[in-house]
Write a protein that holds these residues in place. Sequence first.
Motif, PDB file in Angstrom:
ATOM      1  N   UNK A 310       0.837  -1.213   0.000  1.00 28.02           N
ATOM      2  CA  UNK A 310       0.000   0.000   0.000  1.00 28.02           C
ATOM      3  C   UNK A 310       0.870   1.260   0.000  1.00 28.02           C
ATOM      4  N   UNK A 311       1.894   1.250   0.870  1.00 26.35           N
ATOM      5  CA  UNK A 311       2.798   2.408   0.989  1.00 26.35           C
ATOM      6  C   UNK A 311       3.510   2.691  -0.333  1.00 26.35           C
ATOM      7  N   UNK A 312       4.030   1.644  -0.972  1.00 25.70           N
ATOM      8  CA  UNK A 312       4.781   1.828  -2.217  1.00 25.70           C
ATOM      9  C   UNK A 312       3.865   2.270  -3.364  1.00 25.70           C
ATOM     10  N   UNK A 313       2.673   1.684  -3.450  1.00 31.00           N
ATOM     11  CA  UNK A 313       1.733   2.086  -4.509  1.00 31.00           C
ATOM     12  C   UNK A 313       1.425   3.581  -4.391  1.00 31.00           C
ATOM     13  N   UNK A 314       1.189   4.029  -3.162  1.00 31.74           N
ATOM     14  CA  UNK A 314       0.911   5.459  -2.934  1.00 31.74           C
ATOM     15  C   UNK A 314       2.146   6.318  -3.225  1.00 31.74           C
ATOM     16  N   UNK A 315       3.301   5.851  -2.789  1.00 33.10           N
ATOM     17  CA  UNK A 315       4.541   6.613  -2.983  1.00 33.10           C
ATOM     18  C   UNK A 315       4.853   6.820  -4.460  1.00 33.10           C
ATOM     19  N   UNK A 317       2.740   7.019  -6.830  1.00 40.80           N
ATOM     20  CA  UNK A 317       1.585   7.682  -7.468  1.00 40.80           C
ATOM     21  C   UNK A 317       0.830   6.750  -8.409  1.00 40.80           C
ATOM     22  N   UNK A 318       0.716   5.475  -7.992  1.00 40.70           N
ATOM     23  CA  UNK A 318      -0.077   4.517  -8.747  1.00 40.70           C
ATOM     24  C   UNK A 318      -1.484   4.463  -8.149  1.00 40.70           C
ATOM     25  N   UNK A 319      -2.395   3.785  -8.836  1.00 40.80           N
ATOM     26  CA  UNK A 319      -3.781   3.677  -8.381  1.00 40.80           C
ATOM     27  C   UNK A 319      -4.020   2.284  -7.826  1.00 40.80           C
ATOM     28  N   UNK A 320      -4.480   2.199  -6.581  1.00 46.28           N
ATOM     29  CA  UNK A 320      -4.719   0.898  -5.955  1.00 46.28           C
ATOM     30  C   UNK A 320      -5.833   0.161  -6.687  1.00 46.28           C
ATOM     31  N   UNK A 321      -5.553  -1.091  -7.057  1.00 43.07           N
ATOM     32  CA  UNK A 321      -6.550  -1.957  -7.699  1.00 43.07           C
ATOM     33  C   UNK A 321      -7.038  -2.947  -6.645  1.00 43.07           C
ATOM     34  N   UNK A 322      -8.317  -2.903  -6.310  1.00 43.33           N
ATOM     35  CA  UNK A 322      -8.848  -3.752  -5.252  1.00 43.33           C
ATOM     36  C   UNK A 322      -9.651  -4.925  -5.818  1.00 43.33           C
ATOM     37  N   UNK A 323      -9.883  -5.907  -4.966  1.00 44.18           N
ATOM     38  CA  UNK A 323     -10.761  -7.023  -5.320  1.00 44.18           C
ATOM     39  C   UNK A 323     -12.208  -6.551  -5.208  1.00 44.18           C
ATOM     40  N   UNK A 324     -13.094  -7.176  -5.981  1.00 46.06           N
ATOM     41  CA  UNK A 324     -14.514  -6.818  -5.933  1.00 46.06           C
ATOM     42  C   UNK A 324     -15.186  -7.500  -4.738  1.00 46.06           C
ATOM     43  N   UNK A 325     -16.401  -7.072  -4.433  1.00 45.87           N
ATOM     44  CA  UNK A 325     -17.156  -7.667  -3.331  1.00 45.87           C
ATOM     45  C   UNK A 325     -17.377  -9.165  -3.564  1.00 45.87           C
ATOM     46  N   UNK A 326     -17.730  -9.538  -4.785  1.00 44.45           N
ATOM     47  CA  UNK A 326     -17.964 -10.947  -5.108  1.00 44.45           C
ATOM     48  C   UNK A 326     -16.691 -11.781  -4.955  1.00 44.45           C
ATOM     49  N   UNK A 327     -15.568 -11.203  -5.372  1.00 41.69           N
ATOM     50  CA  UNK A 327     -14.287 -11.904  -5.243  1.00 41.69           C
ATOM     51  C   UNK A 327     -13.913 -12.102  -3.775  1.00 41.69           C
ATOM     52  N   UNK A 328     -14.207 -11.080  -2.963  1.00 45.03           N
ATOM     53  CA  UNK A 328     -13.947 -11.183  -1.528  1.00 45.03           C
ATOM     54  C   UNK A 328     -14.820 -12.254  -0.892  1.00 45.03           C
TER      55      UNK A 328
END
Length: 349
Positions: A310-315, A317-328
């Motif tokens: 999370x820290x590196x993605x933010x550092x 300046x990338x966009x976090x790609x999350x799992x969907x509700x169904x995938x979770x």
Amino acid sequence: MERNKTLQELVWLCQKIGRKIDYVQGGGGNISVKLDSQYMAIKASGFRLDQVTEEDGYVIVDYQKIKSFYENVNLSQNKDYEKESLEIAQKSSLSFSGKVLRPSVEVGFHSVLDRYVIHSHSVYANILACSCEGRQLCYQIFKDKNFNFIWIPYINPGFSLTIEIANQLRSLPAEDKRPKVIFMENHGLIVSSDNLKEVYEVHERVNLLIKRWFKIRGRYPSCVLKQIGDNRYQSRTRFILDFIKSEKFEFELFEKYPLYPDQLVYINSSLYAENPKIEIDLQRGRVIYNAAYSEALATEETLLAYLYVITKINKFSLTIKTMSQNEMEYIKNWESEKYRKELLKKMAK
């Protein structure tokens, strides 16, 4: 004699990769080696890679039976393919030393890939795999390298993932070299080869190239736990403690940014349970685990990896790609992950 030598190769790979918590955390990741034209040794579900020895921690399977199942499966039928694939894998397993262990749930894709397969949850690969820009960055980072790669959009682990990998490999033009590297969105990295030295070196090179691209220097943080009671451990990992004391931390973080399955299994299920196994005390800046040491350590390693990514993605300046509700929901209800978590508890006793 030949089989003993190949088992030694499996143990060597498991120890080399398993000792690096920036590559695998807890019982995550897996490694396989094909012993001959019929049998394959693969890490057993629930074991850590660094627990694999010539006597324990792996399963031998008839990978030709598993491979044949995936090559001939009829997807037009209305049935539980995930359950069927698990049954096929279990029936293809050889029991020895009086133990009945399960092969890794990813035994399917190990069966269809090369002789040596490393599947890791490398934090460096997951900077790419968990960001929206990751796929495009791969083409920039790895262009002109002497290995091909493919990118697999997120798909449920197990049966579905194996089918997708097999389909992508089949769809490649005949003149293309078989890819050595596979990036799995919101999951991790696979490297495969018919050569032991090459599979290890390519895995190292992929991670090194990502670190060089992002100019990541210095050592990955170590996990430090202090026992403060019976089945009670306190985090002394500086990176984690600094993160939860920072303005970036919020209790909803883990639900807001579901990155990959191991996070849901080790962190979310322990933090948001009725009797939480993770206590985060913001006022005192403390993280405490109410669990046996092996489970506390697996959770701590997973938490560190998650916060690092999370820290590196933010550092960067990338966009976090999350799992969907169904995938979770699929992971939360996945029988294989429940088995892995229960085995971890039993091994801790």
